[in-house]
Write an enzyme that holds these catalytic residues in place. Structure first.
Site, short mmCIF file in Angstrom:
data_model
loop_
_atom_site.label_atom_id
_atom_site.label_comp_id
_atom_site.label_asym_id
_atom_site.label_seq_id
_atom_site.Cartn_x
_atom_site.Cartn_y
_atom_site.Cartn_z
N ASP A 67 0.82 -1.22 0.00
CA ASP A 67 0.00 0.00 0.00
C ASP A 67 0.85 1.27 0.00
O ASP A 67 2.08 1.21 0.16
CB ASP A 67 -0.98 0.01 1.19
CG ASP A 67 -0.33 -0.44 2.50
OD1 ASP A 67 0.91 -0.42 2.58
OD2 ASP A 67 -1.05 -0.80 3.42
N ASP A 136 -8.14 -2.50 13.85
CA ASP A 136 -9.50 -2.69 13.34
C ASP A 136 -9.59 -3.94 12.45
O ASP A 136 -10.62 -4.19 11.83
CB ASP A 136 -9.97 -1.45 12.56
CG ASP A 136 -9.11 -1.16 11.34
OD1 ASP A 136 -8.09 -1.85 11.13
OD2 ASP A 136 -9.46 -0.22 10.58
N HIS A 138 -7.61 -4.52 9.78
CA HIS A 138 -7.22 -4.32 8.38
C HIS A 138 -5.94 -5.08 8.04
O HIS A 138 -5.10 -5.32 8.90
CB HIS A 138 -7.13 -2.83 8.01
CG HIS A 138 -5.97 -2.08 8.59
ND1 HIS A 138 -6.06 -0.75 8.94
CD2 HIS A 138 -4.70 -2.44 8.87
CE1 HIS A 138 -4.88 -0.34 9.40
NE2 HIS A 138 -4.04 -1.35 9.37
N GLU A 143 -9.74 -1.78 4.86
CA GLU A 143 -10.45 -1.44 6.10
C GLU A 143 -11.76 -2.23 6.21
O GLU A 143 -12.26 -2.75 5.19
CB GLU A 143 -10.75 0.06 6.12
CG GLU A 143 -9.52 0.96 6.06
CD GLU A 143 -8.76 1.05 7.39
OE1 GLU A 143 -8.80 0.10 8.20
OE2 GLU A 143 -8.11 2.09 7.61
P1 PGA Z 1 1.89 -1.66 12.71
O1 PGA Z 1 0.78 -1.56 11.59
O2 PGA Z 1 2.78 -2.79 12.31
O3 PGA Z 1 2.60 -0.35 12.67
O4 PGA Z 1 1.17 -1.93 14.00
C1 PGA Z 1 0.12 -2.72 11.20
C2 PGA Z 1 -0.94 -2.37 10.20
O5 PGA Z 1 -1.56 -1.30 10.31
O6 PGA Z 1 -1.20 -3.19 9.30
#
Ligand code: PGA
Length: 241
Positions: A67, A136, A138, A143
């Site tokens: 992404d 959440d 994702h 999302e």
């Molecule tokens: P993080 O993000 O590794 O910084 O916790 C994970 C994500 O949002 O997929």
């Protein structure tokens, strides 16, 4: 689904890095789907160390990142292009022309999504996809939603995602509200999927995603259906399963 419990972040990172380097040793021209964020940072650090020792060679791999924030140019320190170079690409021998990240600056969303889908298709899909998980649920920036989006698309980021990611920006208002992300169909078509998760803040979503119903309201839950999915977590993140 295979779950590997580790004591801490370092052990989680080392085990995941082991799986990635085994993939690259067994198939030097692997297509690696890569992720940004705090969870995979330790993996990249470990891979750089093994690269410096001569244990793993990235010269033939192709990388396809999950992404990118919409609107951020590559030079922006908060862009995922920048993150990947800072934490991994600049330190190993991956070839620049084999690096793929969505172009956050392309104002034509449809064109950018089609371009990215075409790149993935032309490489024959992804051999190993690395993932983190958002609080959440994702994966990438897919999302919670009513349906699964299969291909690359542009999403509105959830409030919880903006809140979680503001740590990388000067202030919350600076976090882009939209992002390009690889779709769920592409992730599910990866031959192997490897997720790393650490910290107590992720314990509830880990239980919900992997021991609850499969639903686009918890996007990661679809990984329960993947034929080769490995979850590596530290003790805190796996404390509720
Ligand atoms: P993080 O993000 O590794 O910084 O916790 C994970 C994500 O949002 O997929």
């Amino acid at each position: 689904m295979k779950i590997i419990r580790t004591a801490n972040y370092e052990e989680m990172s080392r085990k995941a890095a082991n799986i990635i380097s085994a993939q690259v040793i067994m198939k030097p021209d692997s297509v690696l789907g890569l992720a940004t964020g705090g969870s995979p940072e330790g993996i990249y650090k470990q891979l750089i160390e093994w690269y410096n020792k001569g244990d793993v060679d990235f010269s033939e791999i192709t990388t396809i990142n999950l992404d990118e924030y919409k609107g951020l140019p590559r030079e922006s320190e908060q862009s995922y292009w920048y993150f990947m170079h800072k934490h991994f690409f600049d330190h190993v021998n991956v070839r620049p022309q084999k690096i793929n990240v969505p172009d956050g600056t392309n104002p034509n969303v449809e064109e950018e999504c089609a371009r990215y889908n075409q790149i993935i298709k032309s490489k024959g899909g992804i051999d190993l996809q690395l993932l983190g998980i958002g609080i959440d649920g994702h994966i990438g920036f897919n999302e919670p939603a009513d349906t699964y989006e299969l291909g690359t698309h542009c999403v509105d980021l959830d409030e919880s995602t903006i809140e979680a990611n503001k740590r990388y920006f000067e202030k919350k208002e600076d976090v882009p509200r939209q992002a390009f992300t690889m779709g769920i169909g592409t992730i599910m078509q990866a031959k192997k999927v490897l997720m790393v998760v650490n910290g107590a803040a992720k314990a509830d979503i880990v239980r919900e995603a992997f021991f609850g119903p499969v639903t686009p309201r918890v996007p990661a839950s679809i990984l329960q259906m993947h034929p080769d999915f490995t979850l590596i977590g530290d003790a805190e993140a796996l404390s509720k399963i």
